[in-house]
Design an enzyme around this catalytic site. Structure first.
Site, short mmCIF file in Angstrom:
data_model
loop_
_atom_site.label_atom_id
_atom_site.label_comp_id
_atom_site.label_asym_id
_atom_site.label_seq_id
_atom_site.Cartn_x
_atom_site.Cartn_y
_atom_site.Cartn_z
N LYS A 51 29.48 -1.87 -20.99
CA LYS A 51 30.54 -1.78 -21.99
C LYS A 51 30.02 -2.26 -23.34
O LYS A 51 28.98 -2.92 -23.41
CB LYS A 51 31.73 -2.63 -21.54
CG LYS A 51 31.39 -4.10 -21.33
CD LYS A 51 32.43 -4.82 -20.49
CE LYS A 51 32.05 -6.29 -20.37
NZ LYS A 51 32.92 -7.00 -19.41
N TYR A 105 25.39 -17.74 -52.40
CA TYR A 105 26.79 -18.01 -52.71
C TYR A 105 27.10 -19.50 -52.61
O TYR A 105 26.69 -20.18 -51.67
CB TYR A 105 27.69 -17.27 -51.72
CG TYR A 105 27.80 -15.78 -52.01
CD1 TYR A 105 28.24 -15.33 -53.25
CD2 TYR A 105 27.47 -14.86 -51.04
CE1 TYR A 105 28.34 -13.96 -53.51
CE2 TYR A 105 27.57 -13.49 -51.28
CZ TYR A 105 28.02 -13.06 -52.53
OH TYR A 105 28.11 -11.72 -52.78
C1 PLP Z 1 32.08 -7.70 -18.56
C2 PLP Z 1 32.37 -7.73 -17.12
C3 PLP Z 1 31.36 -8.01 -16.19
C4 PLP Z 1 29.99 -8.49 -16.60
O1 PLP Z 1 30.08 -9.87 -16.90
P1 PLP Z 1 28.83 -10.75 -17.37
O2 PLP Z 1 29.39 -12.12 -17.49
O3 PLP Z 1 28.39 -10.19 -18.67
O4 PLP Z 1 27.79 -10.63 -16.33
C5 PLP Z 1 31.67 -7.90 -14.85
N1 PLP Z 1 32.92 -7.55 -14.45
C6 PLP Z 1 33.93 -7.31 -15.31
C7 PLP Z 1 35.26 -6.96 -14.81
C8 PLP Z 1 33.69 -7.41 -16.67
O5 PLP Z 1 34.68 -7.19 -17.53
#
Ligand code: PLP
Length: 349
Positions: A41, A251
C-alpha cells in the site's frame, strides 16, 4: 508539440533490490510454515510499486495487500488479480463492481461491506475481524451474523495493535483470533504484520503480511540482525557559498556563522519528505565526510556545513543517511512516516 527530454532530477532514491529480496526471504523464513505476503500500500511505502512488486515476486511473494482501490491498477501491472487484496474493502457499490471487474479480492471489514459484496454477486473475499485494535474489522460480536456465513472467505485476517511492544494485548489478540477462526471457515488465516512475525511461530498461522520490515524498518529488536536498509536517498548540491562571521542561514535565521565557513545548498526539502524536524539535526554525507545540517529545512532545500569537504561542487551527490531506526531516533518520526512521506520528485532507481 514534442516536449524536450527532461534533464535528470537532482534527487534520487536508490533501491537496494538485493536487500529488498533478502528481507522478504528472511521474513518468509521467520514465518515458519506460513508464507510471507507483502503490504505494498501507499506505493510500496513510498518506494514505488513498479520497482518493488517485481522484485518481491521474483523473490517468491504471491500475496499483495493494498489499502485503496486506486492502488490496484499499478499492482496489476506486475501480478495476477487473484494475488491482490484490498484492505479498506468496499464502502460503496462502485467499489464492489470494480473488485469484480478487476478480479481482485476485497477485504470485508463489516456487515455493511459483507452486504455490499454479497448483493453485488459475492465470490472469494478476505475477511478482517477486529480482535482489539478497534479500527477496521468485523467486531467479534458480529461473526455469527448470517451474512458472514454467506461469505466465501479466502483468508481470515486480523491485525495486531501493539506487536512492536511486549504487552499482554498481543496474547489477548492471538486468543481472540484463534476463537474467531474456530467459527469462520476460511482457506487461510493471517494475523501478523512485520513486528508480529518476530513474536514467534504461533502468531504466523498460514500467511503473514510484512510491510515496513521489507523496506528496511526494524519494528522489533529481534529483526535488527536480519533486516537490511533498502532505500538510499541522494540529493545534489545546488550552490556552494562562503559565509563570514555573523551571516545567518535560512528562514528565521536560526543558524549564525561564528567563523568563516563554506556551506552548500542541497536539493532536498520537506516537500521531499525531509521534514522540518531534521532542522539542525543530523548530517548529510559526501564520500564519507559528515556535513551537518544547519538552519531550517525549507520546502525544496537544506543547507549543510561543508567545512569537512571544502572541494564540494554544484551537482555533487550527497548521501542522505536513511537507516530507518537511526533516522527515527534523530527526528522522532516513525519509521513508517520516514518512508511514506518521501514524495514524488525522486528518480526511483
Ligand atoms: C499495513 C498493514 C500491514 C503491514 O504492517 P507493517 O507494520 O508495515 O509490517 C499488515 N496488515 C495490515 C492490515 C496493514 O494495514
Amino acid at each position: 508539440m514534442n516536449s524536450p527530454d527532461l534533464p535528470p532530477p537532482t534527487l534520487r532514491l536508490q533501491l537496494d533490490s538485493d536487500a529488498l529480496a533478502d528481507n522478504w526471504r528472511a521474513l518468509n523464513e521467520l514465518s515458519g510454515s506460513a508464507r510471507a505476503g507483502a503490504a505494498v500500500k501507499a506505493n510500496a511505502y513510498g518506494l514505488g510499486v513498479d520497482k518493488v512488486v517485481p522484485i518481491l515476486r521474483k523473490a517468491g511473494a504471491t500475496d499483495f495487500f493494498v489499502a485503496h482501490w486506486s492502488e490496484v491498477p499499478a499492482v496489476l501491472r506486475h501480478t495476477a488479480p487473484e494475488s491482490v487484496a484490498v484492505l479498506h474493502g468496499p464502502i460503496r457499490s462502485d467499489d464492489a463492481q470494480f473488485a469484480r471487474a478487476a478480479g481482485v479480492r476485497p477485504v470485508i471489514n463489516s456487515l455493511h461491506q459483507a452486504r455490499l459484496w454479497i448483493e453485488s454477486g459475492g465470490g472469494p473475499c478476505d475477511l478482517m475481524v477486529d480482535t482489539g485494535i478497534n479500527r477496521l474489522g468485523l467486531p467479534l460480536g458480529a461473526i455469527s451474523d448470517p451474512l458472514v456465513a454467506q461469505l466465501e472467505v479466502n483468508a481470515l485476517l486480523s491485525h495486531l495493535a501493539s506487536a512492536d511492544e511486549d504487552v499482554a494485548q498481543n496474547d489477548r489478540q492471538l486468543a481472540a483470533f484463534e476463537e474467531a477462526a474456530r467459527h469462520i471457515p476460511a482457506k487461510m488465516r493471517s494475523l501478523s504484520n512485520s513486528a508480529g512475525i518476530a513474536l514467534g511461530k504461533n502468531f504466523a498461522f498460514d500467511l503473514t503480511r510484512p510491510g515496513i520490515a521489507l523496506y528496511g524498518g526494524v519494528p522489533r529488536p529481534e529483526l535488527a540482525s536480519v533486516i537490511r536498509q533498502v532505500a538510499h536517498p541522494q540529493a545534489a548540491v545546488l550552490q556552494v557559498r562562503d559565509l563570514t562571521v555573523g551571516d545567518s542561514v535560512g528562514y528565521n535565521a536560526t543558524f549564525t556563522a561564528s567563523e568563516p565557513m563554506r556551506v552548500a545548498t542541497v536539493s532536498l526539502g520537506y516537500a521531499d519528505g525531509f521534514l522540518r524536524c531534521w532542522s539542525g539535526r543530523g548530517s548529510l554525507r559526501f564520500r564519507g565526510a559528515e556535513l551537518p545540517l544547519i538552519g531550517r529545512v525549507s520546502m525544496d532545500m537544506v543547507v549543510v556545513d561543508c567545512r569537512t569537504a571544502p572541494n564540494i561542487c554544484e551537482g555533487d551527490w550527497l548521501d542522505v543517511p536513511y537507516s530507518l531506526p537511526e533516522a527515527s531516533a534523530i527526528t522522532g518520526l516513525s519509521q513508517y512516516e520516514l518512508l511514506t512521506t518521501l514524495g514524488r520528485r525522486y528518480l526511483r532507481e
